[in-house]
Structure formats: structure tokens, C-alpha cells
Design a protein around this motif. Sequence first.
Motif, PDB file in Angstrom:
ATOM      1  N   ALA A  23       0.841  -1.196   0.000  1.00 44.51           N
ATOM      2  CA  ALA A  23       0.000   0.000   0.000  1.00 44.51           C
ATOM      3  C   ALA A  23       0.875   1.245   0.000  1.00 44.51           C
ATOM      4  O   ALA A  23       2.006   1.226   0.486  1.00 44.51           O
ATOM      5  CB  ALA A  23      -0.906  -0.003   1.233  1.00 44.51           C
ATOM      6  N   GLU A  24       0.330   2.323  -0.531  1.00 44.22           N
ATOM      7  CA  GLU A  24       1.031   3.606  -0.510  1.00 44.22           C
ATOM      8  C   GLU A  24       0.984   4.161   0.911  1.00 44.22           C
ATOM      9  O   GLU A  24      -0.080   4.242   1.524  1.00 44.22           O
ATOM     10  CB  GLU A  24       0.347   4.577  -1.473  1.00 44.22           C
ATOM     11  CG  GLU A  24       1.005   5.920  -1.523  1.00 44.22           C
ATOM     12  CD  GLU A  24       0.299   6.881  -2.463  1.00 44.22           C
ATOM     13  OE1 GLU A  24       0.721   8.039  -2.509  1.00 44.22           O
ATOM     14  OE2 GLU A  24      -0.672   6.478  -3.121  1.00 44.22           O
ATOM     15  N   ILE A  25       2.140   4.520   1.432  1.00 47.28           N
ATOM     16  CA  ILE A  25       2.247   5.083   2.783  1.00 47.28           C
ATOM     17  C   ILE A  25       2.921   6.440   2.663  1.00 47.28           C
ATOM     18  O   ILE A  25       3.996   6.552   2.086  1.00 47.28           O
ATOM     19  CB  ILE A  25       3.054   4.156   3.714  1.00 47.28           C
ATOM     20  CG1 ILE A  25       2.380   2.794   3.827  1.00 47.28           C
ATOM     21  CG2 ILE A  25       3.226   4.799   5.086  1.00 47.28           C
ATOM     22  CD1 ILE A  25       3.182   1.769   4.605  1.00 47.28           C
ATOM     23  N   LYS A  26       2.267   7.467   3.196  1.00 50.89           N
ATOM     24  CA  LYS A  26       2.816   8.824   3.154  1.00 50.89           C
ATOM     25  C   LYS A  26       2.809   9.413   4.550  1.00 50.89           C
ATOM     26  O   LYS A  26       2.049   8.983   5.407  1.00 50.89           O
ATOM     27  CB  LYS A  26       1.971   9.703   2.231  1.00 50.89           C
ATOM     28  CG  LYS A  26       2.046   9.278   0.797  1.00 50.89           C
ATOM     29  CD  LYS A  26       1.604  10.392  -0.087  1.00 50.89           C
ATOM     30  CE  LYS A  26       1.874   9.977  -1.512  1.00 50.89           C
ATOM     31  NZ  LYS A  26       2.342  11.041  -2.320  1.00 50.89           N
ATOM     32  N   ARG A  27       3.644  10.431   4.745  1.00 55.37           N
ATOM     33  CA  ARG A  27       3.713  11.165   6.009  1.00 55.37           C
ATOM     34  C   ARG A  27       3.402  12.627   5.758  1.00 55.37           C
ATOM     35  O   ARG A  27       3.806  13.179   4.738  1.00 55.37           O
ATOM     36  CB  ARG A  27       5.116  11.113   6.586  1.00 55.37           C
ATOM     37  CG  ARG A  27       5.589   9.800   7.005  1.00 55.37           C
ATOM     38  CD  ARG A  27       7.070   9.983   7.354  1.00 55.37           C
ATOM     39  NE  ARG A  27       7.654   8.725   7.700  1.00 55.37           N
ATOM     40  CZ  ARG A  27       8.169   8.453   8.875  1.00 55.37           C
ATOM     41  NH1 ARG A  27       8.192   9.376   9.807  1.00 55.37           N
ATOM     42  NH2 ARG A  27       8.681   7.297   9.135  1.00 55.37           N
ATOM     43  N   HIS A  28       2.717  13.230   6.729  1.00 55.39           N
ATOM     44  CA  HIS A  28       2.455  14.660   6.660  1.00 55.39           C
ATOM     45  C   HIS A  28       2.021  15.148   8.039  1.00 55.39           C
ATOM     46  O   HIS A  28       1.091  14.600   8.635  1.00 55.39           O
ATOM     47  CB  HIS A  28       1.363  14.965   5.634  1.00 55.39           C
ATOM     48  CG  HIS A  28       1.081  16.416   5.458  1.00 55.39           C
ATOM     49  ND1 HIS A  28       1.993  17.285   4.924  1.00 55.39           N
ATOM     50  CD2 HIS A  28      -0.007  17.140   5.767  1.00 55.39           C
ATOM     51  CE1 HIS A  28       1.475  18.496   4.904  1.00 55.39           C
ATOM     52  NE2 HIS A  28       0.259  18.441   5.417  1.00 55.39           N
ATOM     53  N   ASN A  29       2.713  16.151   8.568  1.00 58.09           N
ATOM     54  CA  ASN A  29       2.367  16.748   9.866  1.00 58.09           C
ATOM     55  C   ASN A  29       2.182  15.714  10.973  1.00 58.09           C
ATOM     56  O   ASN A  29       1.163  15.700  11.658  1.00 58.09           O
ATOM     57  CB  ASN A  29       1.107  17.603   9.760  1.00 58.09           C
ATOM     58  CG  ASN A  29       1.322  18.836   8.927  1.00 58.09           C
ATOM     59  OD1 ASN A  29       2.433  19.310   8.794  1.00 58.09           O
ATOM     60  ND2 ASN A  29       0.254  19.349   8.355  1.00 58.09           N
ATOM     61  N   LYS A  30       3.144  14.839  11.129  1.00 61.87           N
ATOM     62  CA  LYS A  30       3.125  13.798  12.174  1.00 61.87           C
ATOM     63  C   LYS A  30       2.011  12.783  11.988  1.00 61.87           C
ATOM     64  O   LYS A  30       1.653  12.057  12.908  1.00 61.87           O
ATOM     65  CB  LYS A  30       3.080  14.414  13.563  1.00 61.87           C
ATOM     66  CG  LYS A  30       4.264  15.308  13.852  1.00 61.87           C
ATOM     67  CD  LYS A  30       4.715  15.166  15.257  1.00 61.87           C
ATOM     68  CE  LYS A  30       5.906  16.089  15.442  1.00 61.87           C
ATOM     69  NZ  LYS A  30       6.965  15.493  16.137  1.00 61.87           N
ATOM     70  N   LEU A  31       1.428  12.731  10.800  1.00 59.37           N
ATOM     71  CA  LEU A  31       0.443  11.703  10.448  1.00 59.37           C
ATOM     72  C   LEU A  31       1.069  10.722   9.482  1.00 59.37           C
ATOM     73  O   LEU A  31       1.873  11.108   8.630  1.00 59.37           O
ATOM     74  CB  LEU A  31      -0.786  12.318   9.776  1.00 59.37           C
ATOM     75  CG  LEU A  31      -1.740  13.116  10.634  1.00 59.37           C
ATOM     76  CD1 LEU A  31      -2.834  13.721   9.756  1.00 59.37           C
ATOM     77  CD2 LEU A  31      -2.360  12.249  11.707  1.00 59.37           C
ATOM     78  N   ILE A  32       0.698   9.475   9.606  1.00 55.75           N
ATOM     79  CA  ILE A  32       1.071   8.444   8.640  1.00 55.75           C
ATOM     80  C   ILE A  32      -0.216   8.023   7.956  1.00 55.75           C
ATOM     81  O   ILE A  32      -1.175   7.612   8.612  1.00 55.75           O
ATOM     82  CB  ILE A  32       1.762   7.257   9.329  1.00 55.75           C
ATOM     83  CG1 ILE A  32       3.060   7.734   9.982  1.00 55.75           C
ATOM     84  CG2 ILE A  32       2.015   6.142   8.331  1.00 55.75           C
ATOM     85  CD1 ILE A  32       3.755   6.704  10.821  1.00 55.75           C
ATOM     86  N   MET A  33      -0.247   8.160   6.628  1.00 52.94           N
ATOM     87  CA  MET A  33      -1.449   7.873   5.852  1.00 52.94           C
ATOM     88  C   MET A  33      -1.231   6.657   4.973  1.00 52.94           C
ATOM     89  O   MET A  33      -0.230   6.574   4.258  1.00 52.94           O
ATOM     90  CB  MET A  33      -1.816   9.084   5.001  1.00 52.94           C
ATOM     91  CG  MET A  33      -2.188  10.285   5.849  1.00 52.94           C
ATOM     92  SD  MET A  33      -2.108  11.836   4.963  1.00 52.94           S
ATOM     93  CE  MET A  33      -0.358  12.163   5.038  1.00 52.94           C
ATOM     94  N   ILE A  34      -2.157   5.740   5.038  1.00 57.40           N
ATOM     95  CA  ILE A  34      -2.132   4.543   4.209  1.00 57.40           C
ATOM     96  C   ILE A  34      -3.238   4.685   3.181  1.00 57.40           C
ATOM     97  O   ILE A  34      -4.380   4.958   3.531  1.00 57.40           O
ATOM     98  CB  ILE A  34      -2.352   3.283   5.069  1.00 57.40           C
ATOM     99  CG1 ILE A  34      -1.230   3.180   6.098  1.00 57.40           C
ATOM    100  CG2 ILE A  34      -2.450   2.043   4.205  1.00 57.40           C
ATOM    101  CD1 ILE A  34      -1.469   2.168   7.162  1.00 57.40           C
ATOM    102  N   ARG A  35      -2.898   4.501   1.908  1.00 55.89           N
ATOM    103  CA  ARG A  35      -3.876   4.658   0.831  1.00 55.89           C
ATOM    104  C   ARG A  35      -4.016   3.365   0.045  1.00 55.89           C
ATOM    105  O   ARG A  35      -3.044   2.659  -0.208  1.00 55.89           O
ATOM    106  CB  ARG A  35      -3.441   5.772  -0.108  1.00 55.89           C
ATOM    107  CG  ARG A  35      -3.426   7.107   0.563  1.00 55.89           C
ATOM    108  CD  ARG A  35      -3.045   8.186  -0.386  1.00 55.89           C
ATOM    109  NE  ARG A  35      -3.014   9.469   0.319  1.00 55.89           N
ATOM    110  CZ  ARG A  35      -2.425  10.535  -0.153  1.00 55.89           C
ATOM    111  NH1 ARG A  35      -1.834  10.514  -1.320  1.00 55.89           N
ATOM    112  NH2 ARG A  35      -2.438  11.658   0.544  1.00 55.89           N
ATOM    113  N   TRP A  36      -5.282   3.111  -0.357  1.00 52.74           N
ATOM    114  CA  TRP A  36      -5.580   1.922  -1.154  1.00 52.74           C
ATOM    115  C   TRP A  36      -6.813   2.222  -1.999  1.00 52.74           C
ATOM    116  O   TRP A  36      -7.578   3.133  -1.688  1.00 52.74           O
ATOM    117  CB  TRP A  36      -5.814   0.722  -0.239  1.00 52.74           C
ATOM    118  CG  TRP A  36      -5.741  -0.587  -0.950  1.00 52.74           C
ATOM    119  CD1 TRP A  36      -6.793  -1.423  -1.231  1.00 52.74           C
ATOM    120  CD2 TRP A  36      -4.597  -1.232  -1.480  1.00 52.74           C
ATOM    121  NE1 TRP A  36      -6.367  -2.528  -1.896  1.00 52.74           N
ATOM    122  CE2 TRP A  36      -5.004  -2.436  -2.070  1.00 52.74           C
ATOM    123  CE3 TRP A  36      -3.243  -0.909  -1.533  1.00 52.74           C
ATOM    124  CZ2 TRP A  36      -4.130  -3.313  -2.694  1.00 52.74           C
ATOM    125  CZ3 TRP A  36      -2.369  -1.782  -2.147  1.00 52.74           C
ATOM    126  CH2 TRP A  36      -2.814  -2.975  -2.716  1.00 52.74           C
TER     127      TRP A  36
END
Length: 75
Positions: free
Chosen positions: A50-63
Amino acid sequence: MAHRNFKKEDFVKNQSGEFQLEFQEGNIGEGVDLIVERKNENGEYEVLQAEIKRHNKLIMIRWSEPFDGRILFDE
């Protein structure tokens, strides 16, 4: 490795039409060794890329679609 379970209801559709799941960085470590697994019909887990990104102390998983699963991480 520690893990955190999630349900498909936890996903939110983003502006690009993908489904996204967010975790606070402190709740699942720094995100260096994250593994995303999807639960299949047999109740077993399979690893996803899965695509994993970081932004402002968040970890986002996209599917492309929401799913029941878990995220594995080092404590």
C-alpha cells in the motif's frame, strides 16, 4: 512486532478517489518498518504494498478500496 488492527469503516475517501487511513506517528512508531496486511476471506492476513505517506506527524495509508486489516510496526 507490535500491531494495530483496523476495519474498512476506518477508511475515508480522499480528493483523488482513493481510500485513506490515518495514524498518529506516536501511536505506531516512526513509520520506518511499517507493514500493511489485509485480512482475507479465510481470516488470514496477506501483505500489501500500500502507498504510505507522512504529513504533519500523520502516517497515511492509501488503497483503492477499504479493507479490514492490520499494520505491523516496531515499538
